[in-house]
Design a protein around this motif. Structure first.
Motif, PDB file in Angstrom:
ATOM      1  N   THR A   1       0.802  -1.057   0.418  1.00  0.00           N
ATOM      2  CA  THR A   1      -0.116   0.317  -0.197  1.00  0.00           C
ATOM      3  C   THR A   1       0.735   1.152   0.284  1.00  0.00           C
ATOM      4  O   THR A   1       0.552   2.271  -0.566  1.00  0.00           O
ATOM      5  N   HIS A   2       1.629   1.227   0.464  1.00  0.00           N
ATOM      6  CA  HIS A   2       2.870   2.458   0.841  1.00  0.00           C
ATOM      7  C   HIS A   2       3.328   2.765  -0.749  1.00  0.00           C
ATOM      8  O   HIS A   2       3.482   4.097  -0.917  1.00  0.00           O
ATOM      9  N   GLN A   3       3.363   1.996  -0.911  1.00  0.00           N
ATOM     10  CA  GLN A   3       4.574   1.846  -2.174  1.00  0.00           C
ATOM     11  C   GLN A   3       3.517   2.522  -3.530  1.00  0.00           C
ATOM     12  O   GLN A   3       4.076   3.323  -4.325  1.00  0.00           O
ATOM     13  N   LEU A   4       2.511   1.646  -3.404  1.00  0.00           N
ATOM     14  CA  LEU A   4       1.498   2.548  -4.207  1.00  0.00           C
ATOM     15  C   LEU A   4       0.864   3.803  -4.303  1.00  0.00           C
ATOM     16  O   LEU A   4       0.613   4.796  -4.918  1.00  0.00           O
ATOM     17  N   GLU A   5       1.357   4.555  -2.612  1.00  0.00           N
ATOM     18  CA  GLU A   5       0.434   5.334  -2.950  1.00  0.00           C
ATOM     19  C   GLU A   5       1.867   6.525  -3.022  1.00  0.00           C
ATOM     20  O   GLU A   5       1.537   7.785  -3.388  1.00  0.00           O
ATOM     21  N   ALA A   6       2.671   5.572  -2.948  1.00  0.00           N
ATOM     22  CA  ALA A   6       4.145   7.191  -2.918  1.00  0.00           C
ATOM     23  C   ALA A   6       4.259   6.820  -4.838  1.00  0.00           C
ATOM     24  O   ALA A   6       4.313   8.431  -4.982  1.00  0.00           O
ATOM     25  N   ALA A   7       3.640   6.418  -4.593  1.00  0.00           N
ATOM     26  CA  ALA A   7       3.462   6.905  -6.830  1.00  0.00           C
ATOM     27  C   ALA A   7       2.469   7.415  -6.979  1.00  0.00           C
ATOM     28  O   ALA A   7       3.450   8.315  -7.603  1.00  0.00           O
ATOM     29  N   GLU A   8       1.429   7.333  -6.462  1.00  0.00           N
ATOM     30  CA  GLU A   8       0.115   8.370  -6.563  1.00  0.00           C
ATOM     31  C   GLU A   8       0.855   9.461  -6.583  1.00  0.00           C
ATOM     32  O   GLU A   8       0.553  10.551  -6.877  1.00  0.00           O
ATOM     33  N   THR A   9       1.114  10.083  -5.383  1.00  0.00           N
ATOM     34  CA  THR A   9       2.251  11.183  -4.853  1.00  0.00           C
ATOM     35  C   THR A   9       3.146  11.918  -5.218  1.00  0.00           C
ATOM     36  O   THR A   9       2.839  13.167  -5.173  1.00  0.00           O
ATOM     37  N   VAL A  10       3.397  11.093  -6.582  1.00  0.00           N
ATOM     38  CA  VAL A  10       4.724  11.712  -7.015  1.00  0.00           C
ATOM     39  C   VAL A  10       3.940  12.089  -8.302  1.00  0.00           C
ATOM     40  O   VAL A  10       4.232  13.153  -8.760  1.00  0.00           O
ATOM     41  N   ILE A  11       3.339  11.335  -8.658  1.00  0.00           N
ATOM     42  CA  ILE A  11       3.008  11.705 -10.265  1.00  0.00           C
ATOM     43  C   ILE A  11       1.694  12.577 -10.445  1.00  0.00           C
ATOM     44  O   ILE A  11       1.593  13.739 -11.052  1.00  0.00           O
ATOM     45  N   GLU A  12       0.619  13.071  -8.924  1.00  0.00           N
ATOM     46  CA  GLU A  12      -0.394  13.624  -9.012  1.00  0.00           C
ATOM     47  C   GLU A  12       0.293  15.125  -8.414  1.00  0.00           C
ATOM     48  O   GLU A  12      -0.855  16.106  -8.297  1.00  0.00           O
ATOM     49  N   ARG A  13       1.018  14.906  -7.282  1.00  0.00           N
ATOM     50  CA  ARG A  13       0.751  16.260  -6.928  1.00  0.00           C
ATOM     51  C   ARG A  13       2.208  16.753  -7.078  1.00  0.00           C
ATOM     52  O   ARG A  13       2.461  17.761  -7.006  1.00  0.00           O
ATOM     53  N   MET A  14       3.107  16.070  -7.059  1.00  0.00           N
ATOM     54  CA  MET A  14       4.777  16.415  -7.726  1.00  0.00           C
ATOM     55  C   MET A  14       5.241  16.228  -9.206  1.00  0.00           C
ATOM     56  O   MET A  14       6.498  16.409  -9.444  1.00  0.00           O
TER      57      MET A  14
END
Length: 503
Positions: free
Chosen positions: A60-73
């Motif tokens: 879960t934390h790996q998926l959330e990290a990837a989403e954060t980088v793509i959507e917010r960063m």
């Protein structure tokens, strides 16, 4: 350019009329519809990549990290998860996502040489991304995903070959090795076009807060201002700063950091202790004599004292080199060397043996000196304990063989700093830090070799420190550096234990 109306359709139309053929094929239509629908990404939230990765079950934390980088960063970020939480998986997910969406066609991955095969294996097998390793004669313009060693990348003619390419994404593993704007590899990376860029490091601050400033400046120039502005705004010095809450807020805009305790995974405990050691009277005498040397040539007194805290073998090598330099104090050096070689006891080695015998299990020893490494192997052998060596001089095949021997045959692995990265040893759960580094993050890297996903036992860490020596100063400085890291990046798992209570 002349545009003409095509009449090819007429032949097919008349043929269908004359022979009463079907006007369409529902099967072909449905297949075409499904393909178009599959390619259509109507929303830029959520990951598409997971649908195409049957061999990967990301946490879960790996998926959330990837989403954060793509959507917010916007694809420019530091991935700073603690050691062993899968930063490579997160980077692979992000790269795969951009490839699927058509936003990245070509990618360059820079990593320490020891990690290149690991990257190739992960990308090809887990992510179905056809990545290859850089070689001098490989036509790199034909390959979309290239993996290259940092040491190679920064040198001619290799860097010029890379500059000629047009990469959409740059990924840098162990990004703390970039250090600052004065290093060759930093200059190389700074010169690359970076539409998307990922910096992977569990330790974005190694020795001082300015290292983090330079990493962020690579990703987003000006995000923390220029050097002078940053220094002034945060009253920043190497090991201190003010307004750390505001700085942490700015850092979190470009950095994703997961800690073990935040992942929802049940982790084994990390039991850390400082093991105080007393020199014998004879060892202390030689240590004090080293401090009387007024001219140590190209060798620092600090180095000599650190070596004396490690082994007489490491110290003797340096003293012998000093004599070769025609040192003005050659008589004094020779006298110290004679006393040194007459020593019959190594108090730290004795304590190490005691810990190994109490552990009754596999143990990793980290030392900073190859001379000490060889001495320890001899010493342990004389006590009936099997060991293997591991250092940066070994090629990949030898490293893999040493790891195999350690797992199947030997009780002890004696590693230099090269063993602190790129090797996973979850089958072991005892680590002796025989020599303390100046950098606390090296300790974290060492411990991370065993305290990572897949570890089933509590991990025992023994930090050896000789009282009334330079090692007490190192411990104090390590605590100062840990404090700076935690102010800006976030809390760390225990790597030292309480200095004042232990020594």
């Amino acid at each position: 350019m002349k545009i003409e109306r095509s009449s090819e359709w007429e032949e097919g139309f008349i043929n269908k009329l004359d022979h009463l053929e079907k006007w369409d094929s529902w099967t072909l239509y449905k297949m075409n519809y499904d393909i178009v629908k599959m390619k259509l990404i109507t929303d830029f939230t959520g990951l598409q990549a997971t649908k195409y990765l049957p061999n990967l079950k990301p946490l879960t934390h790996q998926l959330e990290a990837a989403e954060t980088v793509i959507e917010r960063m916007n694809g420019k970020a530091i991935l700073a998860d603690e050691v062993g939480l899968g930063k490579t998986i997160e980077a692979g997910l992000i790269l795969k996502e951009y490839l699927i969406r058509g936003l990245v066609k070509r990618a360059l991955i820079l990593a320490p040489a020891s990690l290149i095969n690991q990257w190739i294996e992960e990308l090809n097998i887990k992510f179905h991304i056809p990545a290859i390793a850089y070689k001098k004669n490989v036509p790199i313009e034909r390959y979309d995903v290239l993996i290259m060693s940092m040491d190679t990348a920064k040198k001619s003619p290799h860097k010029e070959r890379i500059y000629e390419q047009d990469y959409d994404m740059i990924i840098i593993d162990e990004a703390h090795k970039l250090k600052n704007h004065k290093t060759q590899i930093y200059e190389f990376v700074q010169s690359l076009k970076k539409k998307f860029c990922l910096l992977l490091t569990a330790t974005p601050i190694q020795n001082d807060v300015f290292e983090l400033f330079y990493l962020i400046s690579l990703l987003k120039p000006g995000h923390l201002g220029n050097y002078d502005t940053f220094q002034s705004a945060f009253s920043a010095s190497k090991h201190d700063l003010e307004h750390n809450d505001y700085l942490k807020e700015l850092v979190n805009q470009v950095m994703v950091r997961n800690r073990r305790e935040d992942t929802g995974i049940e982790w084994t405990n990390r039991r850390v202790q400082i093991v105080p050691i007393q020199f014998t009277k004879e060892e202390a005498e030689v240590y004090d004599l080293l401090g009387t040397l007024q001219n140590t040539g190209s060798f620092s007194l600090i180095t000599l004292r650190k070596e004396m805290c490690s082994s007489k073998e490491a110290t003797a090598l340096t003293l012998s080199k000093m004599l070769e330099e025609d040192n003005a104090q050659s008589q004094e050096v020779e006298a110290i060397l004679a006393k040194l070689m007459a020593l019959e006891v190594n108090s730290k080695a004795n304590k190490t043996l005691e810990i190994i015998e109490q552990a009754q299990d596999k143990v990793i020893i980290f030392t900073e000196y190859r001379a000490t490494q060889i001495y320890l192997q001899w010493y342990l052998h004389s006590k009936g304990i099997t060991s293997v060596l591991f250092n940066g001089k070994f090629n990949k095949n030898k490293r893999d063989y040493m790891k195999h021997l350690f797992k199947e045959k030997a009780q002890v692995l004696i590693a230099t700093e090269a063993g602190g990265e790129g090797i996973n040893l979850q089958f072991c759960h005892h680590v002796i830090n025989y020599d303390l580094p100046w950098n606390p993050m090296k300790l974290e890297q060492r411990i991370g070799r065993v305290h990572r996903l897949g570890q089933e036992h509590d991990v025992h860490i023994y930090n050896l420190a000789i009282a009334n020596t330079i090692e007490e100063n190192i411990l104090a400085l390590l605590h100062t550096k840990i404090d700076v890291f935690e102010k800006v990046v976030g809390d760390l798992d225990a790597i030292l234990s309480n200095f004042k209570e232990s020594v």
